[in-house]
Design a protein around this motif. Structure first.
Motif, PDB file in Angstrom:
ATOM      1  N   GLU A 121      59.915 -47.339 -17.853  1.00 20.59           N
ATOM      2  CA  GLU A 121      60.571 -47.302 -16.541  1.00 20.59           C
ATOM      3  C   GLU A 121      60.128 -48.483 -15.668  1.00 20.59           C
ATOM      4  OE1 GLU A 121      63.266 -44.703 -14.393  1.00 20.59           O
ATOM      5  OE2 GLU A 121      62.495 -44.600 -16.414  1.00 20.59           O
ATOM      6  N   PHE A 122      58.852 -48.887 -15.805  1.00 17.78           N
ATOM      7  CA  PHE A 122      58.290 -49.958 -14.974  1.00 17.78           C
ATOM      8  C   PHE A 122      57.611 -50.998 -15.871  1.00 17.78           C
ATOM      9  CE2 PHE A 122      58.056 -45.940 -12.596  1.00 17.78           C
ATOM     10  CZ  PHE A 122      58.886 -46.250 -11.521  1.00 17.78           C
ATOM     11  N   PRO A 123      58.398 -51.813 -16.598  1.00 12.53           N
ATOM     12  CA  PRO A 123      57.826 -52.745 -17.587  1.00 12.53           C
ATOM     13  C   PRO A 123      56.888 -53.794 -16.988  1.00 12.53           C
ATOM     14  CG  PRO A 123      60.206 -53.054 -17.342  1.00 12.53           C
ATOM     15  CD  PRO A 123      59.863 -51.837 -16.590  1.00 12.53           C
ATOM     16  N   ALA A 124      56.977 -54.033 -15.677  1.00 12.92           N
ATOM     17  CA  ALA A 124      56.130 -55.064 -15.058  1.00 12.92           C
ATOM     18  C   ALA A 124      54.726 -54.537 -14.765  1.00 12.92           C
ATOM     19  CB  ALA A 124      56.771 -55.553 -13.754  1.00 12.92           C
ATOM     20  N   TYR A 125      54.521 -53.214 -14.871  1.00  8.62           N
ATOM     21  CA  TYR A 125      53.202 -52.645 -14.584  1.00  8.62           C
ATOM     22  C   TYR A 125      52.187 -53.040 -15.660  1.00  8.62           C
ATOM     23  CZ  TYR A 125      54.532 -49.351 -10.832  1.00  8.62           C
ATOM     24  OH  TYR A 125      54.934 -48.790  -9.652  1.00  8.62           O
ATOM     25  N   SER A 126      50.941 -53.246 -15.248  1.00  7.70           N
ATOM     26  CA  SER A 126      49.862 -53.421 -16.219  1.00  7.70           C
ATOM     27  C   SER A 126      49.457 -52.038 -16.728  1.00  7.70           C
ATOM     28  CB  SER A 126      48.646 -54.079 -15.551  1.00  7.70           C
ATOM     29  OG  SER A 126      48.090 -53.174 -14.594  1.00  7.70           O
ATOM     30  N   GLN A 127      48.671 -52.003 -17.825  1.00  5.04           N
ATOM     31  CA  GLN A 127      48.239 -50.703 -18.341  1.00  5.04           C
ATOM     32  C   GLN A 127      47.413 -49.956 -17.287  1.00  5.04           C
ATOM     33  OE1 GLN A 127      45.468 -48.946 -21.820  1.00  5.04           O
ATOM     34  NE2 GLN A 127      47.228 -50.102 -22.544  1.00  5.04           N
ATOM     35  N   TYR A 128      46.599 -50.709 -16.539  1.00  2.00           N
ATOM     36  CA  TYR A 128      45.788 -50.087 -15.486  1.00  2.00           C
ATOM     37  C   TYR A 128      46.693 -49.419 -14.446  1.00  2.00           C
ATOM     38  CZ  TYR A 128      42.873 -49.622 -11.349  1.00  2.00           C
ATOM     39  OH  TYR A 128      42.232 -49.117 -10.243  1.00  2.00           O
ATOM     40  N   GLU A 129      47.776 -50.098 -14.054  1.00  3.27           N
ATOM     41  CA  GLU A 129      48.692 -49.547 -13.035  1.00  3.27           C
ATOM     42  C   GLU A 129      49.408 -48.288 -13.556  1.00  3.27           C
ATOM     43  OE1 GLU A 129      50.188 -53.320 -10.348  1.00  3.27           O
ATOM     44  OE2 GLU A 129      50.795 -53.275 -12.458  1.00  3.27           O
ATOM     45  N   VAL A 130      49.774 -48.316 -14.842  1.00  2.00           N
ATOM     46  CA  VAL A 130      50.434 -47.142 -15.437  1.00  2.00           C
ATOM     47  C   VAL A 130      49.474 -45.950 -15.438  1.00  2.00           C
ATOM     48  CG1 VAL A 130      51.392 -46.169 -17.569  1.00  2.00           C
ATOM     49  CG2 VAL A 130      52.036 -48.471 -16.875  1.00  2.00           C
ATOM     50  N   ARG A 131      48.240 -46.193 -15.902  1.00  2.00           N
ATOM     51  CA  ARG A 131      47.249 -45.112 -15.963  1.00  2.00           C
ATOM     52  C   ARG A 131      46.933 -44.568 -14.561  1.00  2.00           C
ATOM     53  NH1 ARG A 131      44.177 -44.222 -20.526  1.00  2.00           N
ATOM     54  NH2 ARG A 131      44.735 -45.478 -22.347  1.00  2.00           N
ATOM     55  N   SER A 132      46.820 -45.473 -13.589  1.00  2.00           N
ATOM     56  CA  SER A 132      46.522 -45.065 -12.209  1.00  2.00           C
ATOM     57  C   SER A 132      47.655 -44.215 -11.644  1.00  2.00           C
ATOM     58  CB  SER A 132      46.326 -46.288 -11.307  1.00  2.00           C
ATOM     59  OG  SER A 132      45.216 -47.015 -11.730  1.00  2.00           O
ATOM     60  N   ALA A 133      48.906 -44.621 -11.933  1.00  2.00           N
ATOM     61  CA  ALA A 133      50.067 -43.889 -11.428  1.00  2.00           C
ATOM     62  C   ALA A 133      50.091 -42.464 -11.984  1.00  2.00           C
ATOM     63  CB  ALA A 133      51.353 -44.625 -11.808  1.00  2.00           C
ATOM     64  N   LEU A 134      49.814 -42.314 -13.279  1.00  2.00           N
ATOM     65  CA  LEU A 134      49.796 -40.985 -13.911  1.00  2.00           C
ATOM     66  C   LEU A 134      48.616 -40.153 -13.411  1.00  2.00           C
ATOM     67  CD1 LEU A 134      50.822 -42.084 -17.504  1.00  2.00           C
ATOM     68  CD2 LEU A 134      52.064 -40.408 -16.140  1.00  2.00           C
ATOM     69  N   ALA A 135      47.460 -40.806 -13.235  1.00  2.00           N
ATOM     70  CA  ALA A 135      46.268 -40.093 -12.745  1.00  2.00           C
ATOM     71  C   ALA A 135      46.512 -39.548 -11.341  1.00  2.00           C
ATOM     72  CB  ALA A 135      45.062 -41.022 -12.755  1.00  2.00           C
ATOM     73  N   LYS A 136      47.224 -40.303 -10.510  1.00  2.00           N
ATOM     74  CA  LYS A 136      47.526 -39.842  -9.149  1.00  2.00           C
ATOM     75  C   LYS A 136      48.417 -38.604  -9.152  1.00  2.00           C
ATOM     76  CE  LYS A 136      46.902 -43.872  -6.210  1.00  2.00           C
ATOM     77  NZ  LYS A 136      47.541 -44.945  -5.462  1.00  2.00           N
ATOM     78  N   CYS A 137      49.142 -38.423 -10.243  1.00  2.00           N
ATOM     79  CA  CYS A 137      50.000 -37.234 -10.353  1.00  2.00           C
ATOM     80  C   CYS A 137      49.248 -36.045 -10.957  1.00  2.00           C
ATOM     81  CB  CYS A 137      51.248 -37.559 -11.180  1.00  2.00           C
ATOM     82  SG  CYS A 137      52.339 -38.694 -10.314  1.00  2.00           S
ATOM     83  N   GLY A 138      47.935 -36.189 -11.132  1.00  2.00           N
ATOM     84  CA  GLY A 138      47.118 -35.062 -11.582  1.00  2.00           C
ATOM     85  C   GLY A 138      46.977 -34.952 -13.084  1.00  2.00           C
ATOM     86  N   LEU A 139      47.240 -36.057 -13.802  1.00  2.00           N
ATOM     87  CA  LEU A 139      47.122 -36.018 -15.271  1.00  2.00           C
ATOM     88  C   LEU A 139      45.830 -36.698 -15.703  1.00  2.00           C
ATOM     89  CD1 LEU A 139      50.831 -36.914 -15.864  1.00  2.00           C
ATOM     90  CD2 LEU A 139      49.792 -34.786 -16.590  1.00  2.00           C
ATOM     91  N   THR A 140      45.101 -36.074 -16.630  1.00  2.00           N
ATOM     92  CA  THR A 140      43.828 -36.625 -17.101  1.00  2.00           C
ATOM     93  C   THR A 140      44.078 -37.653 -18.206  1.00  2.00           C
ATOM     94  OG1 THR A 140      43.557 -34.977 -18.839  1.00  2.00           O
ATOM     95  CG2 THR A 140      42.711 -34.396 -16.663  1.00  2.00           C
ATOM     96  N   THR A 141      43.029 -38.359 -18.602  1.00  2.00           N
ATOM     97  CA  THR A 141      43.140 -39.388 -19.654  1.00  2.00           C
ATOM     98  C   THR A 141      43.734 -38.799 -20.934  1.00  2.00           C
ATOM     99  OG1 THR A 141      41.220 -40.494 -18.741  1.00  2.00           O
ATOM    100  CG2 THR A 141      41.840 -41.109 -20.966  1.00  2.00           C
ATOM    101  N   LYS A 142      43.283 -37.583 -21.302  1.00  2.00           N
ATOM    102  CA  LYS A 142      43.768 -36.978 -22.545  1.00  2.00           C
ATOM    103  C   LYS A 142      45.258 -36.643 -22.463  1.00  2.00           C
ATOM    104  CE  LYS A 142      39.345 -35.459 -24.310  1.00  2.00           C
ATOM    105  NZ  LYS A 142      38.401 -34.393 -24.543  1.00  2.00           N
ATOM    106  N   HIS A 143      45.717 -36.227 -21.277  1.00  2.00           N
ATOM    107  CA  HIS A 143      47.157 -35.980 -21.102  1.00  2.00           C
ATOM    108  C   HIS A 143      47.930 -37.296 -21.205  1.00  2.00           C
ATOM    109  CE1 HIS A 143      45.817 -32.401 -18.477  1.00  2.00           C
ATOM    110  NE2 HIS A 143      46.165 -31.947 -19.658  1.00  2.00           N
ATOM    111  N   ILE A 144      47.390 -38.316 -20.527  1.00  2.00           N
ATOM    112  CA  ILE A 144      48.082 -39.606 -20.413  1.00  2.00           C
ATOM    113  C   ILE A 144      48.359 -40.211 -21.790  1.00  2.00           C
ATOM    114  CG2 ILE A 144      47.688 -42.013 -19.678  1.00  2.00           C
ATOM    115  CD1 ILE A 144      46.287 -40.803 -17.150  1.00  2.00           C
TER     116      ILE A 144
END
Length: 518
Positions: free
Chosen positions: A411-434
């Motif tokens: 959905e957001f190809p310009a995001y870095s992996q860090y930005e993707v992980r941060s976005a998912l973490a802010k939605c309440g998902l842990t590393t294992k979910h991500i």
């Protein structure tokens, strides 16, 4: 009497543990609410006790001859099945008994005396079962449940694959209620149900004499039907007597007591360590230091559960749109036949509108028609200027093979992996979910992935179709806060007054314009 015994249950997916040494006992007549945050394993627990999933360790034992009824959100209904045939299939086991009864009757004429006695005993048992389960009133029973759930007006010959999500849930629930099982297992039964039928289900469960286990994040509904709470948290399952409010009171008290004990112990440990460090080298105090060290070694250290990541939803906002979001002119929505009278609706910038009304009257169809995903049968929709629209659908496509990271990156190809992980973490998902595949996540976790896409796109109008379905209490509260703070416009389908109260500027009752009144 115990209906179900679960002993020392341990289960996980990959390196992600779901349960550790969990035990559970269900007694006759208990009305249990099974609660916990998204991803804690509630649906997995249901799948294990129904035998759909084998646990890694532990034992699941049902009492003999117990009939279990399971309302599963993901039950497949095939094309060609009608509402009536699905409801009548609740009695398949009785038709099997009738066939056996006819077989016995055919054999009676030639049976020896000893055999005759055995046949007569079996015949009596079968006839009693047929009577208890209303076999001789099947058509009347099917009609009664269909009427109560608003299915009669749709037409019992309607193909089940043509129904809306809420109507399908009602059909599955109707079948379950007709089966009259010894125990009902209900996984989020109020998802997609309108207020009228939630009230009906509430009355039904309050009068239900047998046991049930209910998974739900709808707190008012839980409070009105359960007398026991089992809380899934940190791989454990704990029992609380009373409704959800009582559970919360006791849980918060226990949590405070544990924190106080933890703080006291941490101070004691620090003092002991300090004494040992200062006195172990001195001959005069060495024995006292060793004594303190032994106390430290034997001490059972209190551990606090790690805080669950709480979601944080902040919607990114696009430029201000024109005055009107949309206007409809003599709009008639529907598929093969009209679902509405001609509609002349308009929505202005800043409005937050909730669509209410029974299932199947066209709320989702209206959203899709406004978005242009569905051609109207008549009339037109005129969209306003400078719109940036965000759309949240009822369900996620279950054929998706992506991991959470891939789904957001797509959905957001310009995001870095860090930005993707941060976005998912802010939605309440842990590393294992991500790092998991989206399709193996719980319904609530999948909803958080979809919300992640929505909040990271700039929008000035949101079209939300049942956004609270599957979300746990914390996520619902945070979503409500975020939507109240959102400066854009909202058009939302929702069946939870508690959620939209204080958020909606307008509530549109869709039964006023639908051509289908049920």
């Amino acid at each position: 009497m115990s209906i179900l015994n679960v002993e020392n249950l341990t289960h996980g997916f990959g390196d992600r543990a779901i349960f550790e040494d969990v035990s559970f006992r269900l007694l006759k007549g208990e009305h249990i609410g099974l609660i916990g945050a998204n991803g804690e394993g509630k649906s997995t627990f249901m799948n294990i006790i129904t035998g759909k999933l084998q646990p890694d360790e532990g034992k699941v034992e049902w009492a003999k001859n117990v009939r279990v009824g399971y309302l599963d959100q993901h039950t497949a209904l095939e094309k060609g099945m009608t509402i009536k045939s699905v409801l009548a299939s609740a009695f398949d086991f009785l038709f099997e008994m009738e066939r056996r009864m006819n077989e016995i009757c055919d054999k009676l004429a030639d049976a020896a005396e000893a055999q005759m006695e055995s046949y007569m005993e079996e015949l009596g048992t079968i006839q009693d079962m047929l009577t208890v389960h209303d076999f001789y009133m099947i058509d009347a029973k099917v009609e009664e449940v269909a009427r109560a759930l608003g299915l009669l007006e749709i037409g019992l010959e309607k193909d089940v694959t043509d129904l809306s999500g809420g109507q399908r849930t009602k059909v599955l629930m109707g079948k379950l209620l007709l089966e009259k099982p010894d125990i009902l297992l209900l996984d989020e039964p109020t998802n997609y149900l309108d207020a009228e039928h939630i009230e009906w289900l509430k009355r039904y469960l309050n009068d239900y004499e047998n046991a049930f286990i209910l998974i739900s994040h709808d707190i008012p509904f839980l409070n009105s039907v359960v007398n026991l709470i089992y809380h899934m948290d940190n791989r454990q399952l704990n029992r609380y007597v009373g409704d959800y409010d009582k559970f919360l009171e006791v849980y918060e008290m226990k949590k405070s007591q544990l924190e106080a004990a933890y703080n006291r112990q941490q101070k004691e440990i620090a003092d002991l360590k300090d004494f040992v460090a200062r006195n172990k080298a001195r001959v005069a105090t060495r024995n006292m230091a060793m004594s303190r060290q032994k106390k430290l070694d034997k001490m059972e250290v209190i551990e606090l559960a790690g805080e669950k990541p709480k979601p944080e939803f902040v919607f990114r906002e696009a430029r201000t749109p024109g005055r009107y979001i949309f206007q409809t002119k003599e709009l008639v929505i529907g598929y093969d036949e009209p679902l509405s009278s001609p509609l002349n609706l308009e929505m202005e910038r800043g409005q937050k509108i909730v669509l209410t009304g029974a299932n199947g009257i066209g709320k989702t169809t209206l959203l899709k028609s406004i978005l242009g995903l569905l051609e109207p049968l008549e009339g037109e929709v005129e969209l306003g200027d400078y719109l940036s629209v965000g759309y949240f659908e009822q369900e996620m496509d279950q054929s998706v093979q992506n991991t959470c990271i891939e789904e957001i990156w797509q959905e957001f190809p310009a995001y870095s992996q860090y930005e993707v992980r941060s976005a998912l973490a802010k939605c309440g998902l842990t590393t294992k979910h991500i790092e998991s595949l989206v399709r193996v996540l719980s319904g609530g976790e999948q909803a958080k992935v979809r919300l992640c896409k929505l909040i990271n796109r700039e929008t000035n109008v949101l079209l939300l179709d049942e956004p609270t379905n599957h979300l746990d209490v914390d996520a619902k509260e945070e979503l409500k806060r975020a939507l109240k703070a959102y400066k854009g416009s909202i058009l939302m389908v929702c069946h939870e007054p508690d959620f939209y109260e204080g958020l909606a500027t307008d509530v549109w009752d869709c039964t006023k314009w639908t051509t289908r009144l049920w």
